[in-house]
Design a protein around this motif. Structure first.
Motif, PDB file in Angstrom:
ATOM      1  N   MET A 130      -6.077  -6.377   0.257  1.00  0.00           N
ATOM      2  CA  MET A 130      -5.692  -5.642   1.465  1.00  0.00           C
ATOM      3  C   MET A 130      -4.552  -6.337   2.195  1.00  0.00           C
ATOM      4  N   GLU A 131      -4.596  -7.678   2.227  1.00  0.00           N
ATOM      5  CA  GLU A 131      -3.491  -8.459   2.807  1.00  0.00           C
ATOM      6  C   GLU A 131      -2.176  -8.127   2.111  1.00  0.00           C
ATOM      7  N   ILE A 133      -1.458  -5.493   0.239  1.00  0.00           N
ATOM      8  CA  ILE A 133      -1.075  -4.100   0.444  1.00  0.00           C
ATOM      9  C   ILE A 133      -0.259  -3.976   1.733  1.00  0.00           C
ATOM     10  N   GLU A 134      -0.701  -4.719   2.728  1.00  0.00           N
ATOM     11  CA  GLU A 134       0.029  -4.781   4.010  1.00  0.00           C
ATOM     12  C   GLU A 134       1.418  -5.393   3.791  1.00  0.00           C
ATOM     13  N   LEU A 135       1.432  -6.515   3.081  1.00  0.00           N
ATOM     14  CA  LEU A 135       2.683  -7.248   2.855  1.00  0.00           C
ATOM     15  C   LEU A 135       3.739  -6.379   2.164  1.00  0.00           C
ATOM     16  N   SER A 137       3.877  -3.134   2.229  1.00  0.00           N
ATOM     17  CA  SER A 137       3.985  -1.843   2.943  1.00  0.00           C
ATOM     18  C   SER A 137       3.399  -0.671   2.156  1.00  0.00           C
ATOM     19  N   LYS A 139       0.138   0.414   2.886  1.00  0.00           N
ATOM     20  CA  LYS A 139      -1.078   0.777   3.625  1.00  0.00           C
ATOM     21  C   LYS A 139      -1.343   2.277   3.478  1.00  0.00           C
ATOM     22  N   GLU A 142      -4.132   2.469  -0.948  1.00  0.00           N
ATOM     23  CA  GLU A 142      -4.979   1.559  -1.732  1.00  0.00           C
ATOM     24  C   GLU A 142      -5.897   2.261  -2.737  1.00  0.00           C
TER      25      GLU A 142
END
Ligand SMILES: Nc1ncnc2c1ncn2[C@@H]1O[C@H](COP(=O)(O)OP(=O)(O)O)[C@@H](O)[C@H]1O
Ligand SMILES: [Mg+2]
Length: 348
Positions: A130-131, A133-135, A137, A139, A142
């Motif tokens: 999840m980290e 996926i944020e990094l 972009s 979001k 998933e």
């Protein structure tokens, strides 16, 4: 892994010493030596068949070397067995032209896969994925499958997966070659951002000069398995020396328009001059300086100035009145002195 050397900042993260990789009679990599510095973005360019993929595969043990030595953070990794490579492969991860995602797995599971293989517990894997996926972009994507993503999004998954195990080096084999120019740019921006934020060393091989000019700090030009030219990107772009580099740059740099090239003679009223300039001179009103020096007013036949790694790099074809030889000599001497490269191509 035991760290046998004190962490001197100047020690290269990867050091290749005279390595060769042969396929029957072809030396895909031929007695090549290269230091890769910690935190740099190194571009490796060359035509198809130059040995780029073989070289990058040697860097993470996917290809064995026939000769020479490879050091990773000072450790000799030249002749490790497959199982001995495993911990290093987490340190040196890779992204690919065709993404190599598992089509049956959701984005989050593709990203977490290297962690699963490394035996990281499920909850930790999820958290890390999840980290990432944020990094990158992604979001909201998933739970999607790769088939539901665009090329650029697929490569973002590829990048996230490559970063899962906190590598120190990211290898990229033509990672943007299958993408359109706009998407290429956004992926390159992501790589540059990760390089800065995580102090990740990046080695990218490409046949696209634009990729190198937009994010690499240093470039190595490969031909027939050998390094034929190496240096800071802006220096190489300003004055390439090797024929391979010149030929590869020709696509992205201005060339003398054919109608002028056809008309060039050994003598004439106007000299046609090829000029490469870079750095401080390119920031100045240099056309005016030529006039001030020689009394001749140059005209631009073709060319322009680009910004590469924050530095102006210009390439021009100039026309200069050639009737007064003294004045022309003065102008050309000034250009030779201040330009990176200057040649009188002929006259029209
Ligand atoms: N597995 C292989 N078997 C035989 N020859 C190979 C193999 N891999 C690469 N080569 C040869 O090595 C040379 C370099 O190939 P490669 O590293 O793929 O170049 P590039 O990535 O620059 O296009 C080419 O002549 C290619 O045909
Ligand atoms: Mg290749």
């Amino acid at each position: 892994m035991v760290n046998s050397k004190m962490g001197s900042t100047s020690e290269p993260i990867i050091s290749l010493k005279n390595i060769s990789r042969r396929f029957s009679r072809t030396a895909a990599v031929d007695h090549l030596s290269l230091d890769i510095e910690k935190g740099e973005i190194l571009g490796i360019i060359g035509r198809s068949g130059a040995g780029k993929s073989t070289l990058i595969r040697c860097l993470n043990g996917l290809e064995r070397i026939d000769e020479g030595q490879i050091f990773f953070e000072g450790h000799d990794v030249s002749h490790l067995s497959e199982s001995e490579w495993a911990p290093y492969r987490q340190r040196i991860s890779m992204i690919f032209q065709h993404f190599n995602l598992l089509s049956s797995k959701r984005v989050i599971d593709n990203i977490a896969l290297p962690l699963k293989l490394a035996g990281v517990p499920k909850e930790k894997r999820r958290e890390r994925a999840m980290e990432l996926i944020e990094l990158v972009s992604l979001k909201g994507k998933e739970l999607h499958f790769p088939a539901e993503l665009s090329g650029g999004q697929k490569q973002r998954v590829g990048i996230a997966r490559a970063l899962a195990a906190n590598p120190k080096v990211l290898l990229s084999d033509e990672a943007t070659s299958a993408l359109d120019p706009e998407t290429t740019q956004s992926i390159l921006e992501l790589i540059a951002d990760i390089n800065k934020r995580l102090n990740l060393t990046v080695v990218l091989i490409t046949h696209e000069m634009e990729v190198v000019s937009s994010i690499a700090n240093r470039v190595v030009v490969l031909n027939k398995g050998k390094i034929v030219e190496e240096g800071r990107v802006r220096d190489i772009f300003a004055s390439p020396q090797d024929d391979t580099t010149i030929a590869m740059l020709r696509i992205v740099t201005p060339q003398l328009p054919a109608e002028f090239a056809k008309r060039l003679k050994p003598e004439g009223d106007e000299a046609v001059i090829e000029l490469n300039i870079a750095g401080d001179v390119a920031r100045e009103p240099f056309l005016h300086l030529i006039e001030y020096e020689s009394g001749l007013i140059p005209r631009i036949l073709h060319g322009g100035i680009d910004t590469i790694q924050g530095e102006p790099v210009g390439r021009f074809f100039l026309g200069l009145p050639a009737k007064d030889k003294d004045k022309l000599d003065k102008a050309v001497s000034w250009l030779i002195k201040h330009g990176r490269y200057c040649e009188v191509l002929g006259y029209v």
